[in-house]
Design a protein around this motif. Structure first.
Motif, PDB file in Angstrom:
ATOM      1  N   ARG A  36      -3.351   4.357   3.297  1.00  0.00           N
ATOM      2  CA  ARG A  36      -4.422   3.501   3.808  1.00  0.00           C
ATOM      3  C   ARG A  36      -5.450   3.156   2.739  1.00  0.00           C
ATOM      4  O   ARG A  36      -6.136   2.142   2.837  1.00  0.00           O
ATOM      5  N   SER A  37      -5.548   3.986   1.703  1.00  0.00           N
ATOM      6  CA  SER A  37      -6.584   3.771   0.690  1.00  0.00           C
ATOM      7  C   SER A  37      -6.040   3.535  -0.714  1.00  0.00           C
ATOM      8  O   SER A  37      -6.808   3.200  -1.614  1.00  0.00           O
ATOM      9  N   GLU A  38      -4.733   3.692  -0.917  1.00  0.00           N
ATOM     10  CA  GLU A  38      -4.162   3.573  -2.257  1.00  0.00           C
ATOM     11  C   GLU A  38      -3.175   2.409  -2.323  1.00  0.00           C
ATOM     12  O   GLU A  38      -2.097   2.474  -1.729  1.00  0.00           O
ATOM     13  N   TRP A  84       0.842  -1.201   0.000  1.00  0.00           N
ATOM     14  CA  TRP A  84       0.000   0.000   0.000  1.00  0.00           C
ATOM     15  C   TRP A  84       0.874   1.247   0.000  1.00  0.00           C
ATOM     16  O   TRP A  84       1.918   1.278   0.654  1.00  0.00           O
ATOM     17  N   VAL A 103      -9.290  -1.411   9.452  1.00  0.00           N
ATOM     18  CA  VAL A 103      -9.253  -1.572   7.997  1.00  0.00           C
ATOM     19  C   VAL A 103     -10.130  -2.755   7.613  1.00  0.00           C
ATOM     20  O   VAL A 103     -10.557  -3.547   8.464  1.00  0.00           O
ATOM     21  N   SER A 104     -10.388  -2.879   6.317  1.00  0.00           N
ATOM     22  CA  SER A 104     -11.330  -3.883   5.834  1.00  0.00           C
ATOM     23  C   SER A 104     -10.821  -5.299   6.091  1.00  0.00           C
ATOM     24  O   SER A 104      -9.615  -5.560   6.034  1.00  0.00           O
TER      25      SER A 104
END
Length: 274
Positions: free
Chosen positions: A67-69, A64, A188-189
């Motif tokens: 956190r989102s990319e 990663w 996180v997921s």
């Protein structure tokens, strides 16, 4: 897009050069291992066929960017797993990079972001890594294997050991041994397409093992290893917290001393306090 591709290629070359610089002084030779799912990059030094094999599994690498990319290339910048292998003085040492690390993407058409994010511990990943372990084991016929996994490589060490009967010891360093619990800690997921190592704790419970954690590790805190050791029943598994180390610390400089701590199972009588 062309600029991103060029920059990614340059970064990959730098990370490969760094890995070669780590491996060369230790006599670890780079090679490619073709499995049913992926072509994996490995480094190995086999100098005594009649001795056990110490086999190292790399961490998640640059999975990663934030956190989102997700990253476009999970090849690690520092290759801590390889640094640990290079610090091991044993006659037979092998290292396995994870799928899509170091190997040109064109050689593994299945490579894609899911395999270093939500599917990083998927059954087909475990099967591919296990095939590569078997290829390495064939070079030391009849010998036992000592598995070592760093970070996410610790998860794979457990999942691979659960499939095999030739594992003598397991050691993990900052190992993600309960991904569901760890993802909850970091909000996180979940990873429903991956296997969770703690679900396989009973299958490896009779293998002597030590799980090292850094006292200053906020990425995979020591409680993860402690929970896993407890899930095995605790007779053969120890969770050891090492002062002064964080997740990305220089574990390799401490590794020879930590290797000297031998995994062992306690007797049932001792476990029961009799």
């Amino acid at each position: 897009m062309l600029l991103v591709t060029l920059l990614s290629g340059c970064a990959g070359l730098e990370r490969n050069a760094h890995a070669d610089a780590l491996a060369a002084p230790a006599g670890l030779q780079r090679e490619l291992i073709e499995t049913d799912g992926f072509v994996l990059t490995a480094f190995a030094r086999i100098s005594r066929r009649g001795a056990p094999l110490d086999l190292y599994i790399e961490g998640d690498g640059l999975a990663w960017l934030s956190r989102s990319e997700p990253s476009l290339d999970p090849t690690p910048r520092e290759a801590t797993g390889l640094a640990l292998a290079a610090a091991d003085p044993a006659p037979n040492v092998a290292y396995l990079a994870r799928p899509c690390q170091f190997t040109p993407m064109a050689m593994s058409p299945r490579c894609g972001i899911p395999y270093w994010t939500g599917k990083r511990f998927a059954p087909d990943v475990v099967a591919s890594m296990n095939q590569a372990v078997s290829r390495m084991a064939a070079r030391v016929p009849g010998q036992r294997i000592n598995l070592v996994g760093y970070s996410g490589g610790g998860a794979l060490a457990i999942l691979i050991a659960a499939r095999r009967t030739d594992i003598a010891f397991i050691r993990t360093v900052a190992g993600n041994l309960d991904d569901e619990f760890l993802n909850q800690i970091h909000h996180v997921s979940p990873m429903p397409e991956s296997q969770n190592p703690i679900d396989f704790a009973a299958r490896v419970a009779t293998i002597p093992q030590i799980h090292f954690s850094g006292a200053d590790d906020t990425v995979v805190p020591p409680v993860v290893a402690q929970r896993f050791a407890g899930a095995t029943g605790g007779r053969c598994a120890r969770a050891v917290t090492v002062p002064g180390l964080a997740h990305a610390s220089d574990w390799s400089s401490r590794w020879p001393a930590l290797l000297a701590i031998a995994p062992a199972c306690s007797s049932p009588q001792h476990q029961d306090g009799k």
